[in-house]
Structures are given as C-alpha cells and as structure tokens.
Design an enzyme around this catalytic site. Structure first.
Site, mmCIF file in Angstrom:
data_model
loop_
_atom_site.group_PDB
_atom_site.id
_atom_site.type_symbol
_atom_site.label_atom_id
_atom_site.label_comp_id
_atom_site.label_asym_id
_atom_site.label_seq_id
_atom_site.Cartn_x
_atom_site.Cartn_y
_atom_site.Cartn_z
ATOM 1 N N HIS A 258 43.471 42.480 42.248
ATOM 2 C CA HIS A 258 44.137 41.459 42.664
ATOM 3 C C HIS A 258 44.616 41.689 44.041
ATOM 4 O O HIS A 258 45.427 42.864 44.017
ATOM 5 C CB HIS A 258 45.078 40.750 41.876
ATOM 6 C CG HIS A 258 44.651 40.289 40.365
ATOM 7 N ND1 HIS A 258 44.548 38.922 40.052
ATOM 8 C CD2 HIS A 258 44.419 41.030 39.046
ATOM 9 C CE1 HIS A 258 44.133 38.669 39.109
ATOM 10 N NE2 HIS A 258 43.861 39.923 38.481
ATOM 11 N N VAL B 281 39.262 38.855 32.328
ATOM 12 C CA VAL B 281 37.911 38.919 32.687
ATOM 13 C C VAL B 281 37.418 40.363 32.626
ATOM 14 O O VAL B 281 37.947 41.322 33.392
ATOM 15 C CB VAL B 281 37.587 38.450 34.203
ATOM 16 C CG1 VAL B 281 36.058 38.688 34.471
ATOM 17 C CG2 VAL B 281 37.997 37.084 34.197
ATOM 18 N N ASN C 131 44.765 44.696 36.194
ATOM 19 C CA ASN C 131 44.914 44.649 34.709
ATOM 20 C C ASN C 131 43.893 45.297 33.938
ATOM 21 O O ASN C 131 42.550 45.243 34.243
ATOM 22 C CB ASN C 131 44.930 43.307 34.202
ATOM 23 C CG ASN C 131 46.311 42.489 34.743
ATOM 24 O OD1 ASN C 131 47.239 43.064 34.757
ATOM 25 N ND2 ASN C 131 46.102 41.324 35.287
ATOM 26 N N HIS D 143 38.406 44.183 38.406
ATOM 27 C CA HIS D 143 38.711 43.451 39.629
ATOM 28 C C HIS D 143 40.330 43.812 40.043
ATOM 29 O O HIS D 143 41.049 43.955 39.187
ATOM 30 C CB HIS D 143 38.843 42.010 39.414
ATOM 31 C CG HIS D 143 39.557 41.451 38.086
ATOM 32 N ND1 HIS D 143 39.074 41.596 36.737
ATOM 33 C CD2 HIS D 143 40.645 40.833 37.794
ATOM 34 C CE1 HIS D 143 39.778 41.073 35.898
ATOM 35 N NE2 HIS D 143 40.817 40.715 36.661
HETATM 36 P P1 5GP Z 1 42.881 39.107 34.852
HETATM 37 O O1 5GP Z 1 43.691 38.376 34.082
HETATM 38 O O2 5GP Z 1 41.708 39.423 34.102
HETATM 39 O O3 5GP Z 1 43.448 40.215 35.639
HETATM 40 O O4 5GP Z 1 42.579 37.941 36.217
HETATM 41 C C1 5GP Z 1 41.484 37.181 36.116
HETATM 42 C C2 5GP Z 1 41.396 36.103 37.377
HETATM 43 O O5 5GP Z 1 40.300 35.456 37.354
HETATM 44 C C3 5GP Z 1 42.601 35.329 37.196
HETATM 45 O O6 5GP Z 1 43.514 35.383 38.549
HETATM 46 C C4 5GP Z 1 41.667 34.004 37.360
HETATM 47 O O7 5GP Z 1 42.140 32.973 37.862
HETATM 48 C C5 5GP Z 1 40.279 34.400 38.182
HETATM 49 N N1 5GP Z 1 39.096 33.600 37.763
HETATM 50 C C6 5GP Z 1 38.842 33.338 36.387
HETATM 51 N N2 5GP Z 1 37.677 32.694 36.655
HETATM 52 C C7 5GP Z 1 37.337 32.576 37.889
HETATM 53 C C8 5GP Z 1 36.143 32.035 38.690
HETATM 54 O O8 5GP Z 1 35.362 31.415 38.102
HETATM 55 N N3 5GP Z 1 36.191 32.108 39.725
HETATM 56 C C9 5GP Z 1 37.152 32.764 40.625
HETATM 57 N N4 5GP Z 1 36.973 32.845 41.762
HETATM 58 N N5 5GP Z 1 38.223 33.251 39.964
HETATM 59 C C10 5GP Z 1 38.275 33.222 38.618
#
Ligand code: 5GP
Length: 120
Positions: free
Chosen positions: A106, A100, A91, A104
């Site tokens: 996924h 975040v 994303n 990253h």
């Molecule tokens: P985004 O929505 O930014 O693509 O995905 C962020 C991802 O980070 C989410 O799937 C969420 O569950 C994961 N996430 C958020 N905080 C943490 C954390 O403290 N540790 C881990 N391992 N994953 C996290």
C-alpha cells in the site's frame, strides 16, 4: 500458504477485472485501491505469484525485488509524494489482517497520516 490463482489481484493481472493503472513494467503493476483510505492510496504488486512479503523475499529474483522498490518510487513520483511524505505498508498473514493473498504494498499519501498504528 499455497498461491491461489483466483485471488482478486491475480484476476486483475490477467485483465479479467479492470483497474485504474498508475504504473506498469515487466515485473510490477501499480493501481488505485478500490476503497481508498487516504487521498492517495495505490497498491503496488509483483506480477509473479507471491502470497506475501515472506514468500517474495524467500523466492523472488533480485530483478523482481529491485523492480518492486522502483515501482514504489514511480508511484511516489507520479503522485508527487516525495514531500511532504507518504507511508508504505504490506500486510502479511492473519495478524496483519491481510485480505488479498497476493503480495501488495500500500502507498498512502495526500494528507497527514497520523500515528502508525491505532492503539488498542
Ligand atoms: P489487505 O487488507 O490485504 O492489505 O488489502 C487489500 C486491499 O485491496 C484493500 O485496501 C482493498 O480495498 C483492496 N481491494 C480489494 N479488492 C480490490 C479490487 O477489486 N480492486 C482494487 N483496485 N482494490 C481492491
């Protein structure tokens, strides 16, 4: 967007917050997502300070770019996802609901994942 040194993945990289590591090398870290959306849900991140794939593609070295792809492969191998397959997703920005602000990727797998996007 400027890089925020206090985002959660920066803190994981600094060892301030624990993670369940799946793979690490000089340029990348891969770890289990804290809130898995599939039986396998791993996040692959560069160690460099990149907000999103846009930022990464604009600024990262060829070595960092290669390492990120290879790190995805390491996760695919470690989690035995080559067959019957897996999904990768990154994303970027508000419309993609990026939560975040550190790039990253996924990696999802372990079940049939269904259509790519939910229709609205
Ligand atoms: P985004 O929505 O930014 O693509 O995905 C962020 C991802 O980070 C989410 O799937 C969420 O569950 C994961 N996430 C958020 N905080 C943490 C954390 O403290 N540790 C881990 N391992 N994953 C996290």
């Amino acid at each position: 967007m400027a890089y925020d040194d206090n985002n959660i993945f920066a803190r994981i990289l600094r060892g301030e917050i624990p993670c369940k590591k799946v793979h690490e090398d000089a340029h990348t870290l891969a770890f289990e997502d804290i809130n898995p959306q599939a039986p396998v849900h791993v996040l692959v991140i560069p160690k460099g300070k990149y907000v999103s794939m846009t930022d990464f593609a604009e600024k990262a070295s060829d070595a960092e770019m290669g390492a990120l792809n290879r790190a995805v492969l390491k996760v695919v191998e470690a989690k035995e996802l080559k067959e019957p397959g897996y999904r990768i997703l990154a994303n970027a920005g508000a419309n993609a609901h990026q939560e975040v602000p550190h790039l990253h990727i996924h990696v999802f797998g372990g079940r049939a994942l269904g259509p790519m996007l939910v229709k609205k």
